[in-house]
Design a protein around this motif. Structure first.
Motif, PDB file in Angstrom:
ATOM      1  N   ILE A 163      33.439 -18.981  38.085  1.00  0.00           N
ATOM      2  CA  ILE A 163      33.624 -18.472  36.723  1.00  0.00           C
ATOM      3  C   ILE A 163      33.088 -17.051  36.627  1.00  0.00           C
ATOM      4  CG2 ILE A 163      32.843 -18.751  34.344  1.00  0.00           C
ATOM      5  CD1 ILE A 163      32.904 -21.730  34.771  1.00  0.00           C
ATOM      6  N   GLY A 164      31.895 -16.840  37.210  1.00  0.00           N
ATOM      7  CA  GLY A 164      31.337 -15.490  37.210  1.00  0.00           C
ATOM      8  C   GLY A 164      32.200 -14.520  37.976  1.00  0.00           C
ATOM      9  N   LEU A 165      32.804 -14.999  39.064  1.00  0.00           N
ATOM     10  CA  LEU A 165      33.667 -14.133  39.878  1.00  0.00           C
ATOM     11  C   LEU A 165      34.901 -13.714  39.097  1.00  0.00           C
ATOM     12  CD1 LEU A 165      33.632 -13.121  42.808  1.00  0.00           C
ATOM     13  CD2 LEU A 165      35.174 -14.978  43.361  1.00  0.00           C
ATOM     14  N   VAL A 166      35.501 -14.672  38.383  1.00  0.00           N
ATOM     15  CA  VAL A 166      36.662 -14.339  37.543  1.00  0.00           C
ATOM     16  C   VAL A 166      36.256 -13.307  36.496  1.00  0.00           C
ATOM     17  CG1 VAL A 166      38.222 -15.263  35.801  1.00  0.00           C
ATOM     18  CG2 VAL A 166      37.873 -16.507  37.900  1.00  0.00           C
ATOM     19  N   GLY A 167      35.050 -13.491  35.923  1.00  0.00           N
ATOM     20  CA  GLY A 167      34.574 -12.522  34.939  1.00  0.00           C
ATOM     21  C   GLY A 167      34.427 -11.136  35.526  1.00  0.00           C
ATOM     22  N   VAL A 168      33.845 -11.050  36.730  1.00  0.00           N
ATOM     23  CA  VAL A 168      33.670  -9.742  37.354  1.00  0.00           C
ATOM     24  C   VAL A 168      35.028  -9.108  37.647  1.00  0.00           C
ATOM     25  CG1 VAL A 168      32.877  -8.609  39.453  1.00  0.00           C
ATOM     26  CG2 VAL A 168      31.404 -10.199  38.305  1.00  0.00           C
ATOM     27  N   LEU A 169      36.008  -9.936  38.017  1.00  0.00           N
ATOM     28  CA  LEU A 169      37.318  -9.371  38.359  1.00  0.00           C
ATOM     29  C   LEU A 169      38.094  -8.916  37.133  1.00  0.00           C
ATOM     30  CD1 LEU A 169      38.559 -11.802  41.133  1.00  0.00           C
ATOM     31  CD2 LEU A 169      37.884  -9.454  41.393  1.00  0.00           C
ATOM     32  N   LEU A 195      29.242  -3.999  29.760  1.00  0.00           N
ATOM     33  CA  LEU A 195      28.285  -4.998  29.283  1.00  0.00           C
ATOM     34  C   LEU A 195      28.745  -6.404  29.655  1.00  0.00           C
ATOM     35  CD1 LEU A 195      25.645  -4.934  27.684  1.00  0.00           C
ATOM     36  CD2 LEU A 195      26.951  -5.363  25.647  1.00  0.00           C
ATOM     37  N   MET A 196      30.051  -6.643  29.514  1.00  0.00           N
ATOM     38  CA  MET A 196      30.590  -7.950  29.885  1.00  0.00           C
ATOM     39  C   MET A 196      30.506  -8.176  31.394  1.00  0.00           C
ATOM     40  SD  MET A 196      31.224  -9.284  27.152  1.00  0.00           S
ATOM     41  CE  MET A 196      32.216  -9.629  25.745  1.00  0.00           C
ATOM     42  N   LEU A 197      30.642  -7.090  32.168  1.00  0.00           N
ATOM     43  CA  LEU A 197      30.461  -7.205  33.620  1.00  0.00           C
ATOM     44  C   LEU A 197      29.034  -7.641  33.955  1.00  0.00           C
ATOM     45  CD1 LEU A 197      32.263  -4.207  35.298  1.00  0.00           C
ATOM     46  CD2 LEU A 197      32.505  -6.581  35.841  1.00  0.00           C
ATOM     47  N   PHE A 198      28.065  -7.116  33.200  1.00  0.00           N
ATOM     48  CA  PHE A 198      26.682  -7.536  33.414  1.00  0.00           C
ATOM     49  C   PHE A 198      26.516  -9.017  33.117  1.00  0.00           C
ATOM     50  CE2 PHE A 198      23.420  -4.333  34.217  1.00  0.00           C
ATOM     51  CZ  PHE A 198      24.230  -3.247  34.396  1.00  0.00           C
ATOM     52  N   PHE A 199      27.139  -9.489  32.041  1.00  0.00           N
ATOM     53  CA  PHE A 199      27.046 -10.922  31.714  1.00  0.00           C
ATOM     54  C   PHE A 199      27.607 -11.764  32.852  1.00  0.00           C
ATOM     55  CE2 PHE A 199      27.215 -10.171  26.854  1.00  0.00           C
ATOM     56  CZ  PHE A 199      25.914  -9.757  26.896  1.00  0.00           C
ATOM     57  N   ALA A 200      28.750 -11.334  33.404  1.00  0.00           N
ATOM     58  CA  ALA A 200      29.357 -12.102  34.493  1.00  0.00           C
ATOM     59  C   ALA A 200      28.449 -12.126  35.716  1.00  0.00           C
ATOM     60  CB  ALA A 200      30.714 -11.507  34.845  1.00  0.00           C
ATOM     61  N   THR A 201      27.746 -11.003  35.970  1.00  0.00           N
ATOM     62  CA  THR A 201      26.803 -10.973  37.098  1.00  0.00           C
ATOM     63  C   THR A 201      25.671 -11.967  36.884  1.00  0.00           C
ATOM     64  OG1 THR A 201      27.216  -8.625  36.916  1.00  0.00           O
ATOM     65  CG2 THR A 201      25.761  -9.331  38.651  1.00  0.00           C
ATOM     66  N   GLU A 202      25.194 -12.052  35.633  1.00  0.00           N
ATOM     67  CA  GLU A 202      24.126 -13.014  35.342  1.00  0.00           C
ATOM     68  C   GLU A 202      24.596 -14.438  35.609  1.00  0.00           C
ATOM     69  OE1 GLU A 202      21.085 -12.162  34.417  1.00  0.00           O
ATOM     70  OE2 GLU A 202      21.645 -10.065  34.518  1.00  0.00           O
ATOM     71  N   VAL A 203      25.855 -14.725  35.239  1.00  0.00           N
ATOM     72  CA  VAL A 203      26.400 -16.064  35.482  1.00  0.00           C
ATOM     73  C   VAL A 203      26.378 -16.376  36.977  1.00  0.00           C
ATOM     74  CG1 VAL A 203      28.486 -17.441  35.362  1.00  0.00           C
ATOM     75  CG2 VAL A 203      27.825 -16.082  33.419  1.00  0.00           C
ATOM     76  N   MET A 204      26.780 -15.397  37.807  1.00  0.00           N
ATOM     77  CA  MET A 204      26.804 -15.638  39.245  1.00  0.00           C
ATOM     78  C   MET A 204      25.386 -15.863  39.789  1.00  0.00           C
ATOM     79  SD  MET A 204      29.604 -12.783  40.196  1.00  0.00           S
ATOM     80  CE  MET A 204      29.949 -13.098  41.902  1.00  0.00           C
ATOM     81  N   LEU A 205      24.426 -15.072  39.315  1.00  0.00           N
ATOM     82  CA  LEU A 205      23.049 -15.235  39.798  1.00  0.00           C
ATOM     83  C   LEU A 205      22.495 -16.607  39.434  1.00  0.00           C
ATOM     84  CD1 LEU A 205      21.643 -11.727  38.967  1.00  0.00           C
ATOM     85  CD2 LEU A 205      21.850 -12.695  41.210  1.00  0.00           C
TER      86      LEU A 205
END
Lengths: 100, 187
Positions: free
Chosen positions: A17-23, A29-39
């Motif tokens: 899910i985080g990967l889809v967000g990053v892509l 700011l939303m990219l940062f949120f997706a990174t947090e999801v992956m971590l």
């Protein structure tokens, strides 16, 4: 009974899910949120392996991941504020000014 | 029994909330979903017996990081929906789905190895926080100190980056000020 595989599969799903967000995100700011999801997904896997192999190393790594995430957020948000002051936008398409 | 119920509840809720985080157009919704998803992830840690990690997750992630995000959002316009130009949305979902499939297949495969042994095994009778403290301050002391220095560097960097020109207007929209000035002049 819940085994190690259950936790790893949930962790893999959250990581995807985080990967889809990053892509797909174009806003920083939303990219940062997706990174947090992956971590966070990686932290679940670490804690699960630590529990099922009765080993504390996984929890140690999770602590350092949290520390790195905290400092990443501090520096990243500072850069975001500077970018917003300068360009008035956080969209990656607006910020791309190095076209070859 | 309780573990099974808690696991499935937390998994479904976490995945749903993180999907909201990734898909939402509104920054405020995304941040709220992210914060509540992190609270539920600390629930995973408590099920797994990593009490100290769960508490750290609550304090650092939900407390500090999300507070930092919400303070940073005061600089940006959070009420407006984000317009994003999504080229190739299908390709993104295809790639994401494929990587999810590969990861799930990899992790669902049974682990056939007797060579995996605990490097720092947990002690019987000692609590999780005690165990973590013993290993952290003996085996991982140097990484711990390096992480402390890294956090200090990050703090100084954050202050310097965000603190410059704090007295100037961020929005660059000075029309409201001009309007007030002209009203005053008219009087």
């Amino acid at each position: 009974m819940i085994g190690l595989t259950h936790y790893l599969v949930v962790s893999a799903l959250i990581f995807s899910i985080g990967l889809v967000g990053v892509l797909r995100r174009r806003n920083l700011l939303m990219l940062f949120f997706a990174t947090e999801v992956m971590l966070n997904a990686v932290n679940i896997a670490f804690a699960a392996i630590s529990h099922y192999y009765n080993d504390l190393t996984g929890q140690m790594f999770a602590f350092f991941v949290i520390a790195i995430a905290a400092s990443e957020v501090a520096v990243g948000l500072g850069i975001l504020i500077v970018l917003y002051k300068r360009y008035g936008s956080l969209d990656l398409d607006d910020l791309a000014n190095m076209r070859g | 029994m309780y573990e099974i119920v808690a696991f499935y509840l937390f998994s479904v809720l976490t995945i749903g909330l993180f999907l909201v985080t990734v898909m939402s157009k509104n920054v405020l919704y995304a941040m709220t979903a992210l914060a509540s998803g992190m609270v539920l992830i600390s629930g995973f840690f408590f099920i797994l017996g990593a009490d100290f990690l769960g508490v750290v997750q609550l304090i650092v992630y939900v407390g500090a990081v999300m507070a930092l995000y919400s303070f940073a959002m005061m600089f940006f316009d959070a009420t407006r929906d984000i317009k994003e130009k999504n080229t190739n949305a299908g390709l993104v979902f295809l790639l994401g789905g494929l990587s999810a499939l590969v990861l799930v297949l990899m992790f669902a495969a049974p682990i056939h190895s007797d060579a995996i042994q605990a490097l720092y095994p947990m002690h019987e009778g000692a609590g999780n926080a005690q165990d973590v403290g013993i290993v952290l301050f003996t085996k991982y002391l140097v990484p711990f100190e390096v992480a402390a220095v890294m956090l200090l560097v990050a703090m100084i960097a954050g202050i310097i980056l965000a603190g410059k020109k704090m007295d100037q207007s961020l929005t660059e929209d000075t029309s409201a000020d001009d309007e007030i000035m002209t009203l005053k002049d008219a009087k």
